[in-house]
Enzyme design. Structure first.
Site, short mmCIF file in Angstrom:
data_model
loop_
_atom_site.label_atom_id
_atom_site.label_comp_id
_atom_site.label_asym_id
_atom_site.label_seq_id
_atom_site.Cartn_x
_atom_site.Cartn_y
_atom_site.Cartn_z
N ARG A 62 9.10 -0.03 2.67
CA ARG A 62 8.15 1.56 1.60
C ARG A 62 9.00 1.42 0.23
O ARG A 62 8.83 2.02 -0.41
CB ARG A 62 9.22 2.51 2.12
N HIS A 66 7.75 2.22 -2.85
CA HIS A 66 8.16 3.44 -4.25
C HIS A 66 8.34 3.13 -5.61
O HIS A 66 9.34 3.38 -6.75
CB HIS A 66 9.47 3.55 -4.23
N ASN A 94 12.74 10.31 -3.79
CA ASN A 94 13.92 8.71 -3.37
C ASN A 94 14.83 9.34 -2.23
O ASN A 94 15.68 8.67 -1.32
CB ASN A 94 13.58 7.99 -4.73
N HIS A 193 2.70 3.37 7.47
CA HIS A 193 3.34 4.58 9.04
C HIS A 193 3.35 3.71 9.90
O HIS A 193 3.71 4.93 10.81
CB HIS A 193 3.05 5.65 7.77
#
Length: 319
Positions: A62, A66, A94, A193
Site C-alpha cells: 500500500r 500511496h 494516510n 485488497h
C-alpha cells in the site's frame, strides 16, 4: 549532405540532453554494477518483517500505491513533517493508516551499509512492494529501477488524488485515469485488497447503509464496528477467507457481496467491470499476470530520473 544531417541530429540530441528534456529510463538492472547486493538486501529485510507480522506485507504494498498516486513514484510519502515542511503522512488518506515506515528505514540502513548513497528510497519502496507480494504467495515481477527521491511532498494532492473507500465506480475510474491507468488496470490493481486490513471508519457506512452486502457478513462486522465513532480504529480483514495470502479470493468475495469497502463492491455491482471480476475469481493466473503488468505501469508514474531529485541518506528527510 548526409554527414551534415547526422551531425545536426547529434547536435539536437545533445541540446535536449543538457536541457533536461531527455531523462534516463528505468531499468531492471539499474543497480547491477553500482550495488549488486541491493535486491537481496531488500528481499531479506522484507521477508523478516513479513514473517514477524503478515499484515506488514500489505502495508508495504500500500505504501507503494500511496507514493505513486501523489506526484509520482518519488518517495515523497516517506518524508516527515518538520516545523517548516508539511509532508503527506498527515493527509486524511494516510494519517493513522499508512504504515511500514520503520521497515523502509531498516532496509535503507542495510542498503546504505553496503552501498552508500546509491539506492533511492523510491526504489526501495517499489521493490519492497514486490517482495511483500511474493512473500505472501503472490506473483513475481521484475521491478524497473532508477527512480530518484523527491525534494518535496504534496499534502493537498494526497488528500485529493488517493481514491477514497467510499468511491463509486465512476470516481474510481477517474482517479486511476488521472494517473494514466485504465479501468482494466484499476480492477487488477484493486486485487491488492486480497491482503491487509481496513479500519472501521473506512467500512462503517457500507455495513450499515449499503444494500448490496451479504447480511450475515455485515452482521459479523458490526460486532467490532458500532455505529458510533468509538470503534473507528478497529480492524477487519479486506479478505475474510485468506487474509494473509495473495490470491484471487478478493474477487470471489465480491461475487457473493462480501467486499469490505464500498469501493470494492462497486467493481461487481451490475457494471461493465463485473465480467473482469468474474474472470479473475475463476482464473488466478490471469489475475496475477494482469496485476504484475499493471503495477509495473503504476511504478512508472512520473519517476524522477537522471539528475532530478536526489538519493536520500535518510528516507524521512531530504539531505
Amino acid at each position: 549532405m548526409a554527414s551534415k544531417e547526422i551531425s545536426f541530429a547529434f547536435s539536437i540530441i545533445f541540446i535536449l540532453l543538457i536541457s533536461g528534456f531527455v531523462s534516463a529510463q528505468l531499468s531492471t538492472n539499474f543497480y547491477a554494477s553500482s550495488c549488486p547486493q541491493a535486491l537481496q538486501i531488500i528481499k531479506s529485510t522484507v521477508n523478516a518483517a513479513v514473517n514477524n507480522e503478515k499484515r506488514m506485507g500489505a502495508s508495504l504494498l500500500r505504501l507503494h500505491f500511496h507514493d505513486c498516486f501523489v506526484d509520482g513514484c518519488d518517495g515523497s510519502i516517506l518524508l516527515d513533517d518538520t516545523p517548516t515542511f508539511l509532508g503527506e503522512k498527515t493527509a486524511f488518506p494516510n494519517v493513522n493508516s499508512v504504515r511500514g515506515f520503520d521497515v523502509i528505514d531498516t532496509i535503507k540502513a542495510n542498503v546504505e551499509n553496503a552501498c552508500p548513497q546509491v539506492v533511492s528510497c523510491a526504489d526501495i519502496v517499489a521493490v519492497a512492494a514486490r517482495d511483500s507480494v511474493v512473500a505472501l504467495g503472490g506473483p513475481y515481477w521484475s521491478v524497473p529501477l532508477g527512480r530518484r527521491d523527491s525534494l518535496t511532498a504534496n499534502f493537498s494532492q494526497a488528500n485529493t488524488d488517493l481514491p477514497a473507500p467510499q468511491s463509486n465506480l465512476t470516481r474510481l475510474i477517474s482517479a486511476f485515469a488521472k494517473k494514466g491507468l485504465n479501468a482494466n488496470e484499476m480492477v487488477a490493481l484493486s486485487g491488492a485488497h486480497t491482503i491487509g486490513q481496513a479500519r472501521c471508519i473506512s467500512y462503517r457506512n457500507r455495513i450499515y447503509n449499503d444494500t448490496n452486502i451479504d447480511s450475515s457478513f455485515a452482521s459479523t462486522l458490526k460486532v467490532n464496528c458500532s455505529i458510533s465513532s468509538t470503534d473507528d480504529n478497529n480492524l477487519a480483514p479486506l479478505d475474510t477467507v485468506t487474509p494473509t495470502n495473495f490470491d484471487n479470493y478478493y474477487y470471489k468475495n465480491l461475487l457473493v457481496e462480501k467486499g469490505l469497502l464500498h469501493s470494492d463492491q462497486e467493481l461487481y455491482n451490475g457494471n461493465f467491470t463485473d465480467a473482469q471480476v468474474n474472470f479473475y475469481a475463476h482464473n488466478s493466473g490471469k489475475f496475477f499476470k494482469d496485476f504484475s503488468n499493471a503495477i509495473i505501469k503504476m511504478g512508472n508514474i512520473s519517476p524522477l530520473t537522471g539528475t532530478q531529485g536526489e538519493i536520500r541518506l535518510n528516507c524521512r528527510r531530504i539531505n
